[in-house]
Motif scaffolding. Structure first.
Motif, PDB file in Angstrom:
ATOM      1  N   ASP A 169     -14.345 -50.651  17.918  1.00  0.00           N
ATOM      2  CA  ASP A 169     -13.591 -49.622  18.005  1.00  0.00           C
ATOM      3  C   ASP A 169     -13.533 -49.208  19.460  1.00  0.00           C
ATOM      4  O   ASP A 169     -12.181 -48.655  19.612  1.00  0.00           O
ATOM      5  N   MET A 170     -14.206 -49.277  20.395  1.00  0.00           N
ATOM      6  CA  MET A 170     -14.048 -48.952  21.745  1.00  0.00           C
ATOM      7  C   MET A 170     -13.139 -49.834  22.336  1.00  0.00           C
ATOM      8  O   MET A 170     -12.504 -49.469  23.357  1.00  0.00           O
ATOM      9  N   ARG A 171     -13.029 -51.233  22.017  1.00  0.00           N
ATOM     10  CA  ARG A 171     -12.106 -52.146  22.706  1.00  0.00           C
ATOM     11  C   ARG A 171     -10.710 -51.728  22.100  1.00  0.00           C
ATOM     12  O   ARG A 171      -9.783 -51.624  22.984  1.00  0.00           O
ATOM     13  N   ASP A 172     -10.445 -51.521  20.919  1.00  0.00           N
ATOM     14  CA  ASP A 172      -9.220 -50.868  20.403  1.00  0.00           C
ATOM     15  C   ASP A 172      -9.025 -49.626  21.170  1.00  0.00           C
ATOM     16  O   ASP A 172      -7.519 -49.297  21.205  1.00  0.00           O
ATOM     17  N   LEU A 173      -9.670 -48.749  21.395  1.00  0.00           N
ATOM     18  CA  LEU A 173      -9.408 -47.419  21.998  1.00  0.00           C
ATOM     19  C   LEU A 173      -9.051 -47.760  23.404  1.00  0.00           C
ATOM     20  O   LEU A 173      -8.120 -46.876  23.884  1.00  0.00           O
ATOM     21  N   LEU A 174      -9.822 -48.518  24.120  1.00  0.00           N
ATOM     22  CA  LEU A 174      -9.469 -48.615  25.519  1.00  0.00           C
ATOM     23  C   LEU A 174      -8.062 -49.180  25.611  1.00  0.00           C
ATOM     24  O   LEU A 174      -7.445 -48.654  26.720  1.00  0.00           O
ATOM     25  N   VAL A 175      -7.812 -50.197  24.779  1.00  0.00           N
ATOM     26  CA  VAL A 175      -6.103 -50.651  25.107  1.00  0.00           C
ATOM     27  C   VAL A 175      -5.369 -49.607  24.437  1.00  0.00           C
ATOM     28  O   VAL A 175      -4.275 -49.573  25.419  1.00  0.00           O
ATOM     29  N   GLU A 176      -5.578 -49.077  23.541  1.00  0.00           N
ATOM     30  CA  GLU A 176      -4.582 -47.686  22.969  1.00  0.00           C
ATOM     31  C   GLU A 176      -4.512 -46.558  24.233  1.00  0.00           C
ATOM     32  O   GLU A 176      -3.292 -46.410  24.435  1.00  0.00           O
ATOM     33  N   ARG A 177      -5.825 -46.390  24.755  1.00  0.00           N
ATOM     34  CA  ARG A 177      -5.540 -45.183  25.815  1.00  0.00           C
ATOM     35  C   ARG A 177      -4.554 -45.714  27.024  1.00  0.00           C
ATOM     36  O   ARG A 177      -3.966 -45.100  27.628  1.00  0.00           O
ATOM     37  N   LEU A 178      -4.748 -46.899  27.443  1.00  0.00           N
ATOM     38  CA  LEU A 178      -4.353 -47.668  28.626  1.00  0.00           C
ATOM     39  C   LEU A 178      -2.611 -47.799  28.340  1.00  0.00           C
ATOM     40  O   LEU A 178      -1.871 -47.348  29.094  1.00  0.00           O
ATOM     41  N   GLU A 179      -2.406 -48.287  27.078  1.00  0.00           N
ATOM     42  CA  GLU A 179      -1.024 -48.257  26.804  1.00  0.00           C
ATOM     43  C   GLU A 179      -0.209 -46.913  26.670  1.00  0.00           C
ATOM     44  O   GLU A 179       0.951 -46.847  27.015  1.00  0.00           O
ATOM     45  N   GLN A 180      -0.857 -46.006  26.036  1.00  0.00           N
ATOM     46  CA  GLN A 180      -0.580 -44.588  26.125  1.00  0.00           C
ATOM     47  C   GLN A 180      -0.203 -44.356  27.695  1.00  0.00           C
ATOM     48  O   GLN A 180       0.921 -43.371  27.638  1.00  0.00           O
ATOM     49  N   ALA A 181      -0.956 -44.755  28.610  1.00  0.00           N
ATOM     50  CA  ALA A 181      -0.985 -44.216  29.878  1.00  0.00           C
ATOM     51  C   ALA A 181       0.192 -44.916  30.507  1.00  0.00           C
ATOM     52  O   ALA A 181       0.551 -45.109  31.684  1.00  0.00           O
ATOM     53  N   TYR A 220     -11.921 -40.007  29.759  1.00  0.00           N
ATOM     54  CA  TYR A 220     -11.918 -39.574  28.405  1.00  0.00           C
ATOM     55  C   TYR A 220     -12.880 -40.908  27.690  1.00  0.00           C
ATOM     56  O   TYR A 220     -13.599 -40.388  26.684  1.00  0.00           O
ATOM     57  N   LEU A 221     -12.631 -42.111  28.168  1.00  0.00           N
ATOM     58  CA  LEU A 221     -13.866 -42.984  27.427  1.00  0.00           C
ATOM     59  C   LEU A 221     -15.119 -42.857  27.494  1.00  0.00           C
ATOM     60  O   LEU A 221     -15.773 -43.175  26.517  1.00  0.00           O
ATOM     61  N   ALA A 222     -15.387 -42.401  28.876  1.00  0.00           N
ATOM     62  CA  ALA A 222     -16.933 -42.106  29.050  1.00  0.00           C
ATOM     63  C   ALA A 222     -17.551 -41.051  28.021  1.00  0.00           C
ATOM     64  O   ALA A 222     -18.545 -41.074  28.138  1.00  0.00           O
ATOM     65  N   LYS A 223     -16.664 -40.272  27.783  1.00  0.00           N
ATOM     66  CA  LYS A 223     -17.116 -39.190  26.686  1.00  0.00           C
ATOM     67  C   LYS A 223     -17.423 -39.442  25.111  1.00  0.00           C
ATOM     68  O   LYS A 223     -18.063 -38.818  24.480  1.00  0.00           O
ATOM     69  N   GLN A 224     -16.910 -40.760  24.794  1.00  0.00           N
ATOM     70  CA  GLN A 224     -16.994 -41.237  23.432  1.00  0.00           C
ATOM     71  C   GLN A 224     -18.321 -41.671  22.956  1.00  0.00           C
ATOM     72  O   GLN A 224     -19.301 -42.176  23.851  1.00  0.00           O
ATOM     73  N   ALA A 225     -18.502 -41.417  21.897  1.00  0.00           N
ATOM     74  CA  ALA A 225     -19.894 -41.862  21.314  1.00  0.00           C
ATOM     75  C   ALA A 225     -20.158 -43.359  21.468  1.00  0.00           C
ATOM     76  O   ALA A 225     -19.243 -44.146  21.002  1.00  0.00           O
ATOM     77  N   GLY A 226     -21.166 -43.795  21.994  1.00  0.00           N
ATOM     78  CA  GLY A 226     -21.370 -45.320  21.912  1.00  0.00           C
ATOM     79  C   GLY A 226     -21.198 -45.837  23.437  1.00  0.00           C
ATOM     80  O   GLY A 226     -21.526 -47.013  23.592  1.00  0.00           O
ATOM     81  N   VAL A 227     -20.612 -44.891  24.258  1.00  0.00           N
ATOM     82  CA  VAL A 227     -20.101 -45.559  25.476  1.00  0.00           C
ATOM     83  C   VAL A 227     -21.178 -44.769  26.656  1.00  0.00           C
ATOM     84  O   VAL A 227     -21.363 -43.428  26.651  1.00  0.00           O
ATOM     85  N   SER A 228     -21.692 -45.583  27.476  1.00  0.00           N
ATOM     86  CA  SER A 228     -22.700 -45.131  28.464  1.00  0.00           C
ATOM     87  C   SER A 228     -21.984 -45.053  29.819  1.00  0.00           C
ATOM     88  O   SER A 228     -22.335 -44.344  30.588  1.00  0.00           O
ATOM     89  N   ASN A 229     -20.761 -45.795  30.024  1.00  0.00           N
ATOM     90  CA  ASN A 229     -20.151 -45.579  31.324  1.00  0.00           C
ATOM     91  C   ASN A 229     -18.792 -46.236  31.210  1.00  0.00           C
ATOM     92  O   ASN A 229     -18.698 -47.229  30.455  1.00  0.00           O
ATOM     93  N   ALA A 230     -17.809 -45.630  32.157  1.00  0.00           N
ATOM     94  CA  ALA A 230     -16.504 -46.219  32.056  1.00  0.00           C
ATOM     95  C   ALA A 230     -16.065 -46.156  33.616  1.00  0.00           C
ATOM     96  O   ALA A 230     -16.243 -45.123  34.394  1.00  0.00           O
ATOM     97  N   THR A 231     -15.568 -47.252  34.038  1.00  0.00           N
ATOM     98  CA  THR A 231     -14.911 -47.474  35.359  1.00  0.00           C
ATOM     99  C   THR A 231     -13.778 -48.057  35.720  1.00  0.00           C
ATOM    100  O   THR A 231     -13.238 -48.921  34.548  1.00  0.00           O
ATOM    101  N   TRP A 232     -13.262 -48.207  36.586  1.00  0.00           N
ATOM    102  CA  TRP A 232     -12.103 -49.106  36.741  1.00  0.00           C
ATOM    103  C   TRP A 232     -12.203 -49.326  38.540  1.00  0.00           C
ATOM    104  O   TRP A 232     -12.803 -48.901  39.383  1.00  0.00           O
ATOM    105  N   ASP A 233     -11.306 -50.537  38.768  1.00  0.00           N
ATOM    106  CA  ASP A 233     -11.483 -51.248  39.831  1.00  0.00           C
ATOM    107  C   ASP A 233     -10.260 -52.066  40.066  1.00  0.00           C
ATOM    108  O   ASP A 233      -9.667 -52.498  39.344  1.00  0.00           O
ATOM    109  N   GLY A 234      -9.749 -52.269  41.545  1.00  0.00           N
ATOM    110  CA  GLY A 234      -8.559 -52.994  41.982  1.00  0.00           C
ATOM    111  C   GLY A 234      -8.823 -53.838  43.072  1.00  0.00           C
ATOM    112  O   GLY A 234      -9.590 -53.489  43.883  1.00  0.00           O
ATOM    113  N   SER A 235      -8.094 -54.896  43.090  1.00  0.00           N
ATOM    114  CA  SER A 235      -8.366 -55.989  44.236  1.00  0.00           C
ATOM    115  C   SER A 235      -6.783 -56.581  44.367  1.00  0.00           C
ATOM    116  O   SER A 235      -6.157 -56.804  43.577  1.00  0.00           O
TER     117      SER A 235
END
Length: 238
Positions: A169-181, A220-235
């Motif tokens: 569920d978290m994988r699908d939600l991650l992809v969904e939220r990124l595509e919405q953005a 938003y993702l960090a607030k979801q049940a079952g998620v302990s941390n959410a981060t992003w990084d760029g190189s």
């Protein structure tokens, strides 16, 4: 003795001048590198310059200009292997490229000296020293300029730590939220972190991002049940 038959005073003096010039000019380049405590310092640059001069001078005395040109091509490729030895990779950072380039230039100085082009060797030394000293303030000034993330082409990753049972569920939600953005995902990787925890890493299609928009997604993702941390990084690619 064959030495007495082959020894010629004027060609010998010519070799002395060539090697001495390579030694002095290599010392100038190496002293600057030694002062800055680089991996390839004074002795290395001197030996590279003198060695290149010796090989080129030897080829020119034995077989003439044609063979000297061939030896120069071998010197160029051979110094590439020596330069690779001073290049070190530490994570995403690469160190030693400038030192390797300086060794390459020291070999060029030696090759010029070996072909009796002393003035050209001296001129090249001036340019090498200028590149390593006079350009340093300009480099520091450029490095202090803030980078606009929206104008930088880079590879960005968004990752979340999730419980194993919540992963689909978290994988699908991650992809969904990124595509919405409006940040399409090129790849999603699942990494086992043990203790019933997995890391979901989404790699974005190469693009420029707005940091605030990515922060909103991770918050938003960090607030979801079952998620302990959410981060992003760029190189950056360059």
């Amino acid at each position: 003795m064959k030495f007495l038959q082959t020894f010629e005073l004027y060609p010998f003096l010519d070799t002395v001048v060539a090697l001495a010039a390579a030694f002095v000019l290599g010392t100038l380049i190496g002293a600057e590198r030694q002062y800055r405590q680089r991996t390839a310092g004074l002795r290395t640059n001197v030996l590279v310059a003198v060695g290149a001069a010796a090989f080129v001078d030897l080829a020119q005395r034995i077989a003439g200009t044609t063979e000297a040109v061939r030896v120069i091509s071998y010197v160029v490729s051979g110094i590439g292997f020596l330069g690779a030895g001073v290049i070190m990779k530490e994570g995403m950072n690469v160190r030693g490229l400038n030192t390797a380039a300086t060794l390459w230039c020291s070999a060029a100085v030696g090759a010029c000296a070996g072909t009796d082009m002393i003035a050209e060797a001296a001129l090249l030394t001036v340019f090498v020293l200028a590149g390593n000293t006079l350009l340093r303030p300009l480099v520091n000034m450029i490095n202090r300029i803030p980078i606009d993330d929206r104008a930088t082409e880079a590879t960005y990753e968004v990752s979340i730590l999730s419980r194993r049972d919540a992963m689909p569920d978290m994988r699908d939600l991650l992809v969904e939220r990124l595509e919405q953005a409006n940040y399409p995902v090129s790849d999603v990787e699942i990494v086992d972190r043990g203790d019933d925890t997995v890391e979901i890493v989404a790699t974005l299609v190469s693009t420029a991002v707005n940091p605030h928009e990515i922060e909103e997604v991770t918050t938003y993702l960090a607030k979801q049940a079952g998620v302990s941390n959410a981060t992003w990084d760029g190189s950056t690619k360059d």
